[in-house]
Scaffold this motif. Sequence first.
Motif, short mmCIF file in Angstrom:
data_model
loop_
_atom_site.label_atom_id
_atom_site.label_comp_id
_atom_site.label_asym_id
_atom_site.label_seq_id
_atom_site.Cartn_x
_atom_site.Cartn_y
_atom_site.Cartn_z
N GLU A 43 0.82 -1.22 0.00
CA GLU A 43 0.00 0.00 0.00
C GLU A 43 0.85 1.27 0.00
OE1 GLU A 43 -2.78 -0.25 3.18
OE2 GLU A 43 -3.99 -1.81 2.22
N PRO A 44 1.77 1.46 0.97
CA PRO A 44 2.61 2.68 0.90
C PRO A 44 3.55 2.70 -0.29
CG PRO A 44 3.36 1.22 2.66
CD PRO A 44 2.06 0.67 2.18
N LEU A 45 4.03 1.53 -0.71
CA LEU A 45 4.93 1.50 -1.87
C LEU A 45 4.19 1.93 -3.13
CD1 LEU A 45 6.89 -1.84 -1.26
CD2 LEU A 45 7.75 0.50 -1.01
N ALA A 46 2.99 1.40 -3.35
CA ALA A 46 2.22 1.77 -4.54
C ALA A 46 1.80 3.23 -4.48
CB ALA A 46 1.00 0.87 -4.66
N THR A 47 1.47 3.74 -3.30
CA THR A 47 1.08 5.14 -3.17
C THR A 47 2.26 6.05 -3.47
OG1 THR A 47 -0.56 4.57 -1.49
CG2 THR A 47 0.14 6.87 -1.59
N LEU A 48 3.43 5.70 -2.96
CA LEU A 48 4.62 6.51 -3.22
C LEU A 48 4.94 6.53 -4.71
CD1 LEU A 48 7.87 6.40 -1.10
CD2 LEU A 48 8.01 6.43 -3.57
N LEU A 49 4.83 5.38 -5.36
CA LEU A 49 5.16 5.30 -6.78
C LEU A 49 4.12 5.98 -7.66
CD1 LEU A 49 6.36 1.59 -6.87
CD2 LEU A 49 7.79 3.60 -7.21
N SER A 50 2.89 6.12 -7.19
CA SER A 50 1.83 6.73 -8.00
C SER A 50 1.84 8.25 -7.92
CB SER A 50 0.46 6.21 -7.54
OG SER A 50 0.37 4.81 -7.73
N VAL A 120 -4.29 11.01 -4.34
CA VAL A 120 -3.43 9.98 -4.91
C VAL A 120 -4.13 8.63 -4.80
CG1 VAL A 120 -1.25 8.76 -4.70
CG2 VAL A 120 -1.32 11.23 -4.44
N GLU A 121 -4.26 7.98 -5.93
CA GLU A 121 -4.91 6.68 -5.98
C GLU A 121 -3.92 5.70 -6.60
OE1 GLU A 121 -8.31 5.13 -8.81
OE2 GLU A 121 -9.18 6.42 -7.26
N SER A 122 -3.40 4.82 -5.79
CA SER A 122 -2.34 3.93 -6.26
C SER A 122 -2.86 2.96 -7.31
CB SER A 122 -1.75 3.15 -5.08
OG SER A 122 -2.74 2.37 -4.46
N ASN A 123 -2.16 2.85 -8.42
CA ASN A 123 -2.47 1.91 -9.49
C ASN A 123 -1.26 1.80 -10.41
OD1 ASN A 123 -2.95 3.87 -11.97
ND2 ASN A 123 -4.03 4.78 -10.22
N TRP A 124 -1.24 0.74 -11.21
CA TRP A 124 -0.08 0.45 -12.05
C TRP A 124 0.13 1.51 -13.13
CZ3 TRP A 124 3.38 -3.04 -10.60
CH2 TRP A 124 2.99 -4.07 -9.75
N VAL A 125 -0.94 2.02 -13.70
CA VAL A 125 -0.81 3.03 -14.76
C VAL A 125 -0.15 4.28 -14.22
CG1 VAL A 125 -2.10 4.58 -16.27
CG2 VAL A 125 -2.72 2.17 -16.15
N ASP A 126 -0.60 4.77 -13.07
CA ASP A 126 -0.01 5.97 -12.49
C ASP A 126 1.43 5.75 -12.06
OD1 ASP A 126 -2.11 7.63 -12.91
OD2 ASP A 126 -2.94 7.50 -10.89
N MET A 127 1.76 4.54 -11.63
CA MET A 127 3.16 4.25 -11.30
C MET A 127 4.06 4.43 -12.52
SD MET A 127 3.11 0.89 -8.85
CE MET A 127 1.55 0.34 -8.18
N ILE A 128 3.61 3.93 -13.67
CA ILE A 128 4.42 4.04 -14.89
C ILE A 128 4.45 5.47 -15.39
CG2 ILE A 128 4.60 3.27 -17.29
CD1 ILE A 128 3.27 0.65 -16.44
N ILE A 129 3.29 6.15 -15.39
CA ILE A 129 3.23 7.52 -15.88
C ILE A 129 4.05 8.46 -15.00
CG2 ILE A 129 1.69 9.48 -16.24
CD1 ILE A 129 -0.42 7.58 -17.22
#
Length: 391
Positions: A43-50, A120-129
């Motif tokens: 959860e925190p990792l995905a949020t940070l990356l997004s 901030v809504e963690s998801n894979w697309v936002d991590m890449i973008i």
Amino acid sequence: QTRAALRFGLHCLSTAGNSCGEADSPVVVEIQYIAIVECDWYEPLATLLSQRRGDSKCRVYAARLLSNLVTSNEETAAIVSLNVPLSPSPQLVSSRMLEALSKGDSSKTDIRGMHDAAKVESNWVDMIISAAKSDNREAMAAVVAALHNCIASLSSKQIGRETNKAAEIFPKNVSSNDMLINTVLRNFVSAKTITNSLKKSNDTKNTKNQETGEDGHWDSATEWIQLLLSKLAKLGMLPQMFYAIGNTANEEQPARKPLCKVLPEQNVLLHCMAREADSFVMEHGSFTDVVNPIGGEAGTSVLNENYSFLADLVTDFSPVLEGGPGTQQERDGDDLVDDSSLVLSALVTVTDILGSILGVDSPLNNRLRLHLGNETTLLQVTAKSLGIISD
């Protein structure tokens, strides 16, 4: 402090793996279990990356830690795949579009920036973008590696019953998510590399550099995107990825409508598959258990469906040889080909894929040739195309 904590997590995993000599050692598995199952580190990792803003090193460390936590562990991979969305929700997409359209003064911009941080809504697309917008190709490589490792762990043959559902659903959802597949393909090569290539192409003095510039386009992010697309294709997801780019679910329609145009992202996908086909041919000479790059891990029926899909693409694109857009206008009325060069490029690439893979002599390919000859019009279409080219 965040950077130090992330480095400590990476150090714990690497030290445990090196001491046991295996990436899936009991110590590493225990650390992965505690981090993901008990502590919900994803959860925190995905949020940070997004998040759009952030320290570049923190982004790289967080992406690498997330990737390591799902590597060779189907249980942690299943939890991450079920709890981290693939793309932002429609409500978040709508709000971002409205904010982008309503450009105000600097004070309003600051308020919107505060709202963005809160939404901030963690998801894979936002991590890449987010990695792409920060020009952090190293972080993007680690994010795509995490997504790839999730799929690879879930597709392991030693999977448990509780993760069967995730193993079946997640690769299909990834392949059919138009926002995710388009985002991955649009970032296959960095924007800076494309800009530099355009500048070189306009400069007649750099003709020699232009001929040997292909290696400069390839970086760690490109490599992991290639691996991700290759893994999905081996699982039989090539048709889903291709149709997701155009957002057309042709495979679900009772009567399939022939394609009359090709998008650039679809051409990038096909070129990635052509690269896999070349690797398959080269490896087949040295190894006997090489997996077919198109549906080789999905069973015979899915394998046949994938090659029938490629044969259908050849049938759809072959009229471009007869007269380009004019022929398409006569066949499809108002549905004109936007760029016949894209269609021609796709036709050449698909033909190259089929020719390379089917050219390998093996019992499986013998059955594939028989299937394509009996169930598709590939032989007739290619014979007609050869006659047009020869004339």
